[in-house]
Design an enzyme around this catalytic site. Structure first.
Site, short mmCIF file in Angstrom:
data_model
loop_
_atom_site.label_atom_id
_atom_site.label_comp_id
_atom_site.label_asym_id
_atom_site.label_seq_id
_atom_site.Cartn_x
_atom_site.Cartn_y
_atom_site.Cartn_z
N ASP A 22 0.78 -1.24 0.00
CA ASP A 22 0.00 0.00 0.00
C ASP A 22 0.82 1.29 0.00
O ASP A 22 0.49 2.24 0.74
CB ASP A 22 -0.95 0.02 1.21
CG ASP A 22 -2.04 -1.04 1.13
OD1 ASP A 22 -1.92 -1.95 0.29
OD2 ASP A 22 -3.00 -0.97 1.90
N ASP A 64 -4.63 -0.57 -1.73
CA ASP A 64 -5.95 -0.33 -1.19
C ASP A 64 -6.76 0.23 -2.36
O ASP A 64 -6.26 1.10 -3.09
CB ASP A 64 -5.80 0.73 -0.07
CG ASP A 64 -6.76 0.49 1.08
OD1 ASP A 64 -7.32 -0.60 1.18
OD2 ASP A 64 -6.93 1.43 1.88
N HIS A 66 -10.71 1.29 -3.12
CA HIS A 66 -12.06 1.34 -2.59
C HIS A 66 -13.07 1.99 -3.54
O HIS A 66 -12.73 2.91 -4.28
CB HIS A 66 -12.08 2.18 -1.30
CG HIS A 66 -11.27 1.60 -0.19
ND1 HIS A 66 -11.33 0.29 0.18
CD2 HIS A 66 -10.37 2.19 0.66
CE1 HIS A 66 -10.51 0.07 1.20
NE2 HIS A 66 -9.92 1.21 1.51
N HIS A 83 -10.18 7.55 1.10
CA HIS A 83 -8.82 7.35 0.64
C HIS A 83 -8.78 6.23 -0.40
O HIS A 83 -9.64 5.35 -0.39
CB HIS A 83 -7.89 7.00 1.81
CG HIS A 83 -8.27 5.70 2.47
ND1 HIS A 83 -9.25 5.63 3.44
CD2 HIS A 83 -7.85 4.43 2.26
CE1 HIS A 83 -9.39 4.36 3.82
NE2 HIS A 83 -8.56 3.61 3.12
N LYS A 109 -8.10 -5.12 -3.07
CA LYS A 109 -8.18 -5.06 -1.62
C LYS A 109 -9.21 -4.02 -1.20
O LYS A 109 -9.09 -2.85 -1.54
CB LYS A 109 -6.80 -4.68 -1.05
CG LYS A 109 -6.53 -5.25 0.32
CD LYS A 109 -5.04 -5.30 0.61
CE LYS A 109 -4.43 -3.95 0.84
NZ LYS A 109 -4.99 -3.24 1.99
N CYS A 148 -2.02 -2.33 7.56
CA CYS A 148 -1.93 -3.31 6.46
C CYS A 148 -0.64 -4.12 6.48
O CYS A 148 -0.64 -5.29 6.10
CB CYS A 148 -2.14 -2.60 5.13
SG CYS A 148 -3.83 -1.96 5.00
ZN LIG Z 1 -8.57 1.54 3.06
#
Ligand SMILES: [Zn+2]
Length: 202
Positions: A22, A64, A66, A83, A109, A148
């Site tokens: 990440d 990451d 999203h 984020h 993820k 993470c």
């Molecule tokens: Zn996140």
């Protein structure tokens, strides 16, 4: 960390893989969920990545990733500001991060609105890809130590990998001032071996 490990010397060999966790714009200073000193891991990870690439060893990079309405965002009742929204600038790797083109991206993820994932192994194909390559030892660095990186290292130990924690290539969020140190201790207790660049022999 301890100087008692100064005598430790490691050689990279077949079965080793680098896992960069990440390292994304939103987690660096100026990003929406900036990890203090997060940018300091970048030049160090570049060195590790170059060493792995020079030996033909695999490099994995997790992201990451999203949806805009993700459950971990404050608007949805989660703990974090928005984020790493999929496809956004904040979700990209910083330009200073020099990963070879052969790097395997693990991008899946936290992609579901209702699920979050701190571990690079959670609902991704990281485990399957590592098995397919015969990887036995993971060298883990990135962001953030207390989320993470911690969860990825814990899962890696559960799955039986030898884990080297790259102490000079991690930084913590430290919501509580001690979180990063505690996370390091937890990983070490689970068998992760803390190392620094100087421990890698030639
Ligand atoms: Zn996140």
């Amino acid at each position: 960390m301890s100087d008692s490990r100064q005598s430790l010397s490691l050689s990279l060999s077949a079965g080793d893989a680098l896992v960069v966790v990440d390292v994304q714009n939103d987690f660096l200073p100026g990003g929406s969920l900036a990890v203090p000193h997060g940018d300091e891991v970048v030049p160090v990870l570049n060195r590790y990545a170059a060493a792995f690439q020079a030996r033909g060893l695999p490099i994995f990079a997790t992201r990451d990733w999203h949806p805009p309405n993700h459950c971990s965002f404050r608007e949805q009742g989660g703990p974090w500001p928005p984020h790493c929204v999929a496809g956004s600038k904040g979700a990209e790797f910083p330009p200073a991060l020099q990963l070879p083109s052969s790097t395997v991206l693990i991008t899946l993820k936290g992609t579901e609105p209702e699920q979050d994932a701190y571990s690079g192994f959670e609902r991704t194909d990281l485990g399957a890809r590592l098995r397919a390559l015969g990887v036995l030892r993971l060298f883990i660095g990135g962001l953030a130590t207390d989320y993470c990186v911690l969860c990825t290292a814990k899962d890696a130990r559960k799955l039986g990998y030898t884990v080297f924690l790259l102490l000079d290539a991690i930084q913590a969020v430290n919501v509580q001032p001690d979180d990063g140190r505690r996370a390091e201790e937890e990983m070490i207790q689970l068998g992760a071996v803390p190392i620094r660049w100087k421990h890698l022999a030639g």
